[in-house]
Design a protein around this motif. Structure first.
Motif, short mmCIF file in Angstrom:
data_model
loop_
_atom_site.label_atom_id
_atom_site.label_comp_id
_atom_site.label_asym_id
_atom_site.label_seq_id
_atom_site.Cartn_x
_atom_site.Cartn_y
_atom_site.Cartn_z
N ALA A 47 0.86 -1.18 0.00
CA ALA A 47 0.00 0.00 0.00
C ALA A 47 0.90 1.23 0.00
N PRO A 48 0.58 2.24 -0.83
CA PRO A 48 1.41 3.44 -0.90
C PRO A 48 1.06 4.50 0.14
N SER A 49 0.02 4.24 0.96
CA SER A 49 -0.40 5.26 1.93
C SER A 49 -1.14 4.60 3.09
N GLY A 50 -1.29 5.36 4.17
CA GLY A 50 -2.03 4.87 5.32
C GLY A 50 -3.48 4.53 4.99
N PRO A 51 -4.22 5.44 4.32
CA PRO A 51 -5.61 5.11 3.99
C PRO A 51 -5.75 3.86 3.12
N GLU A 52 -4.86 3.68 2.16
CA GLU A 52 -4.92 2.46 1.33
C GLU A 52 -4.55 1.23 2.15
N ALA A 53 -3.66 1.39 3.09
CA ALA A 53 -3.32 0.27 3.97
C ALA A 53 -4.52 -0.14 4.81
N LEU A 54 -5.29 0.81 5.28
CA LEU A 54 -6.48 0.49 6.07
C LEU A 54 -7.50 -0.29 5.23
N ASP A 107 6.99 8.44 7.99
CA ASP A 107 6.70 9.66 7.24
C ASP A 107 6.02 9.35 5.92
N MET A 108 4.71 9.59 5.89
CA MET A 108 3.94 9.45 4.66
C MET A 108 2.95 10.59 4.61
N PRO A 109 2.65 11.10 3.43
CA PRO A 109 1.69 12.19 3.33
C PRO A 109 0.27 11.73 3.63
N GLY A 110 -0.52 12.62 4.17
CA GLY A 110 -1.93 12.32 4.42
C GLY A 110 -2.17 11.65 5.75
N MET A 111 -1.53 10.52 5.97
CA MET A 111 -1.65 9.77 7.22
C MET A 111 -0.29 9.17 7.52
N THR A 112 0.28 9.54 8.63
CA THR A 112 1.59 9.01 8.99
C THR A 112 1.46 7.54 9.39
#
Length: 133
Positions: free
Chosen positions: A40-47, A63-68
């Motif tokens: 997943a490239p981001s926290g929301p996609e990981a969720l 450190d990731m944009p949008g959601m750490t």
């Protein structure tokens, strides 16, 4: 060095990192070691991925944009206290590491790191399913 062949066959790992090259490097390397890997490239996609299928282990950057990664793990811990999480990050201070554990992480590995060290941490977390490294 202990190899992943001693880990439960085809353990599932979710790799979360906004850097596509690093994410792909981890995913390919872990797949070659016998893991089933999702990314997943981001926290929301990981969720989203976590709601679809719970992995045996989560590797995430901080450190990731949008959601750490810290926010991701805090959210994960609201509905899952058991899935081990290893932070894999460039943030190297003691305060950063303490924040990772306070967020609910089970391990903290600072980039750059050796492949064998990563595999040993992964195996330890998969073998114990609890505790901190």
């Amino acid at each position: 060095m202990t190899r992943t062949s001693e880990v439960e066959p085809r353990s599932a790992v979710l790799v979360v990192d906004d850097n596509p090259m690093f994410r792909e490097l981890l995913a390919r390397g872990l797949a070659l070691e016998g893991f089933e890997v999702a990314t997943a490239p981001s926290g929301p996609e990981a969720l989203v991925r976590l709601s679809e299928r719970r992995p045996d282990l989560v590797l995430t950057d901080v450190d990731m944009p949008g959601m750490t990664g810290l926010e991701l793990v805090r959210t994960l811990r609201e509905w899952d206290a058991d899935t081990p999480v290893l932070f894999v990050t460039g943030r190297a201070t003691d305060a950063d590491e303490a924040a990772g554990f306070a967020a609910g992480g089970n391990g903290y590995l600072v980039k750059p790191f050796g492949w064998s060290e990563l595999l040993e941490r992964v195996q330890a977390l998969l073998g114990s399913r609890s505790g901190a490294l």
